[in-house]
Scaffold this motif. Structure first.
Motif, PDB file in Angstrom:
ATOM      1  N   VAL A 100      52.212   2.103 -31.711  1.00 31.30           N
ATOM      2  CA  VAL A 100      51.133   1.441 -30.956  1.00 31.30           C
ATOM      3  C   VAL A 100      49.849   1.420 -31.778  1.00 31.30           C
ATOM      4  CG1 VAL A 100      49.701   1.550 -28.896  1.00 31.30           C
ATOM      5  CG2 VAL A 100      52.160   1.998 -28.724  1.00 31.30           C
ATOM      6  N   ILE A 101      49.561   2.515 -32.453  1.00 31.49           N
ATOM      7  CA  ILE A 101      48.386   2.546 -33.335  1.00 31.49           C
ATOM      8  C   ILE A 101      48.544   1.496 -34.437  1.00 31.49           C
ATOM      9  CG2 ILE A 101      47.088   3.940 -35.002  1.00 31.49           C
ATOM     10  CD1 ILE A 101      47.864   6.402 -33.319  1.00 31.49           C
ATOM     11  N   GLY A 102      49.763   1.348 -34.928  1.00 34.69           N
ATOM     12  CA  GLY A 102      50.029   0.366 -35.970  1.00 34.69           C
ATOM     13  C   GLY A 102      49.709  -1.047 -35.531  1.00 34.69           C
ATOM     14  N   VAL A 103      50.020  -1.390 -34.288  1.00 34.45           N
ATOM     15  CA  VAL A 103      49.706  -2.724 -33.769  1.00 34.45           C
ATOM     16  C   VAL A 103      48.201  -2.955 -33.794  1.00 34.45           C
ATOM     17  CG1 VAL A 103      49.787  -4.226 -31.742  1.00 34.45           C
ATOM     18  CG2 VAL A 103      51.773  -2.825 -32.331  1.00 34.45           C
ATOM     19  N   LEU A 104      47.443  -1.955 -33.387  1.00 30.81           N
ATOM     20  CA  LEU A 104      45.983  -2.082 -33.371  1.00 30.81           C
ATOM     21  C   LEU A 104      45.440  -2.284 -34.786  1.00 30.81           C
ATOM     22  CD1 LEU A 104      45.131   0.762 -30.809  1.00 30.81           C
ATOM     23  CD2 LEU A 104      45.325  -1.700 -30.381  1.00 30.81           C
ATOM     24  N   VAL A 105      46.050  -1.617 -35.760  1.00 33.77           N
ATOM     25  CA  VAL A 105      45.621  -1.766 -37.154  1.00 33.77           C
ATOM     26  C   VAL A 105      45.975  -3.147 -37.683  1.00 33.77           C
ATOM     27  CG1 VAL A 105      45.927  -0.913 -39.512  1.00 33.77           C
ATOM     28  CG2 VAL A 105      45.749   0.713 -37.623  1.00 33.77           C
ATOM     29  N   VAL A 106      47.219  -3.583 -37.443  1.00 35.12           N
ATOM     30  CA  VAL A 106      47.673  -4.887 -37.935  1.00 35.12           C
ATOM     31  C   VAL A 106      46.812  -6.009 -37.375  1.00 35.12           C
ATOM     32  CG1 VAL A 106      49.568  -6.570 -37.817  1.00 35.12           C
ATOM     33  CG2 VAL A 106      50.045  -4.193 -38.389  1.00 35.12           C
ATOM     34  N   ALA A 107      46.415  -5.889 -36.117  1.00 33.44           N
ATOM     35  CA  ALA A 107      45.618  -6.941 -35.486  1.00 33.44           C
ATOM     36  C   ALA A 107      44.265  -7.138 -36.166  1.00 33.44           C
ATOM     37  CB  ALA A 107      45.404  -6.615 -34.003  1.00 33.44           C
ATOM     38  N   GLN A 108      43.822  -6.129 -36.916  1.00 28.93           N
ATOM     39  CA  GLN A 108      42.525  -6.218 -37.581  1.00 28.93           C
ATOM     40  C   GLN A 108      42.621  -6.643 -39.048  1.00 28.93           C
ATOM     41  OE1 GLN A 108      39.836  -5.812 -35.640  1.00 28.93           O
ATOM     42  NE2 GLN A 108      41.338  -5.474 -33.995  1.00 28.93           N
ATOM     43  N   LEU A 109      43.838  -6.752 -39.573  1.00 26.86           N
ATOM     44  CA  LEU A 109      44.023  -7.032 -40.990  1.00 26.86           C
ATOM     45  C   LEU A 109      44.410  -8.485 -41.230  1.00 26.86           C
ATOM     46  CD1 LEU A 109      45.984  -3.818 -42.077  1.00 26.86           C
ATOM     47  CD2 LEU A 109      43.529  -4.264 -42.247  1.00 26.86           C
ATOM     48  N   ARG A 110      43.953  -9.028 -42.349  1.00 32.65           N
ATOM     49  CA  ARG A 110      44.269 -10.395 -42.728  1.00 32.65           C
ATOM     50  C   ARG A 110      45.575 -10.435 -43.509  1.00 32.65           C
ATOM     51  NH1 ARG A 110      42.262 -12.933 -39.058  1.00 32.65           N
ATOM     52  NH2 ARG A 110      42.678 -10.867 -38.225  1.00 32.65           N
ATOM     53  N   THR A 111      46.100 -11.638 -43.694  1.00 34.37           N
ATOM     54  CA  THR A 111      47.381 -11.817 -44.364  1.00 34.37           C
ATOM     55  C   THR A 111      47.392 -11.206 -45.756  1.00 34.37           C
ATOM     56  OG1 THR A 111      48.157 -13.753 -43.130  1.00 34.37           O
ATOM     57  CG2 THR A 111      48.865 -13.574 -45.411  1.00 34.37           C
TER      58      THR A 111
END
Length: 271
Positions: A100-111
């Motif tokens: 779940v923490i990973g989803v929050l991180v991915v949502a903030q990162l660009r391609t």
């Protein structure tokens, strides 16, 4: 929307990629996502849907497919008595938290950032597959709750960043702590569900404005359906082969393939 003459070859490629990913998930315990993420990236880019959020879609769609692939693989291994359910029950909560923490991180990162992370981590995983030895040990038994408390969330977090099911991290972790290789492969396949299920639900609620058509949140539904149509069939075949073959040579060949994929991903991100 792309023309039918463009879509049909891409559907055929996705079917082939799904079949390959399912066999790998059952055979090597590395998780089909390690193949699916770059495959989705190149296919969506080829369709003209490249954007700063594209890797989010690739990672999320890969994780969604892992729910089905992992479940099929675990059940196939369970029928052979290879799954250690005690380990799965103990590790599931901390791994899910990390996912779940990973989803929050991915949502903030660009391609581009996710491409670099994917390229570096997959290259390291490939290096372990190439040079690692089944005889390597850190100990003869798994550590206790203190180790799970930090390594479990880390495994979930990194797996979501890469869009993989956790086998690439979980299998080495188990074998390094004295778990026999076949039991490690079978058990780490179960890590995929604990990673993919909560993260896929979260990704469904993650809006991506530039996602390819027919996406819900960050998950592309057509790619998901096409791939699971194949992985549900081929994951049990891979699991059956895992109990018949010495996978050492296969792992080394696959490691070379992964290194090339990782280097190409880094090239696209950095140059």
């Amino acid at each position: 929307m792309p023309e039918l003459s463009t879509l049909l070859p891409l559907v055929a490629i996705l079917l082939a990629v799904g079949a390959f990913a399912g066999i790998l998930a059952g055979l090597l315990g590395v998780g089909g996502g390690i193949v699916l993420v770059p495959a989705f990236f190149y296919l969506f880019s080829g369709l003209g849907y490249g954007s700063d959020d594209l890797m989010q879609v690739c990672v999320a769609t890969s994780l969604a497919t892992i729910i089905v692939t992992s479940a099929r693989s675990v059940m196939a291994h369970h029928r052979k008595g290879a799954v250690d359910w005690t380990i799965l029950r103990q590790w599931a909560p901390p791994i899910a938290i990390g996912a779940v923490i990973g989803v929050l991180v991915v949502a903030q990162l660009r391609t581009a950032t996710l491409q670099v992370i994917f390229g570096v981590m997959v290259f390291l995983i490939a290096g372990y597959m190439m040079f690692g030895r089944s005889s390597w040990r850190l100990s003869d038994h798994l550590p206790g709750g203190g180790f799970r408390a930090w390594f479990g969330p880390l495994m979930g977090l990194v797996s979501v960043l890469l869009g993989i099911g956790g086998g690439s991290i979980g299998t080495p972790m188990l074998t390094l702590h004295g778990v026999p290789i076949h039991r490690a492969v079978a058990t780490s396949a179960g890590f995929g569900i604990t990673i993919a299920l909560p993260s896929a639900i979260a990704f469904l609620l993650t809006p991506v404005e530039t996602a390819p058509p027919y996406s819900i949140g960050a998950i592309n539904i057509p790619a998901f359906l096409i791939v699971i149509a194949m992985t549900t069939f081929t994951a049990p075949l891979g699991a059956a082969l895992a109990h018949r073959l010495d996978a050492k040579k296969l792992k080394r060949v696959f490691a070379v393939f992964l290194m090339l994929v990782a280097l190409n991903m880094l090239r696209k991100a950095l140059f």
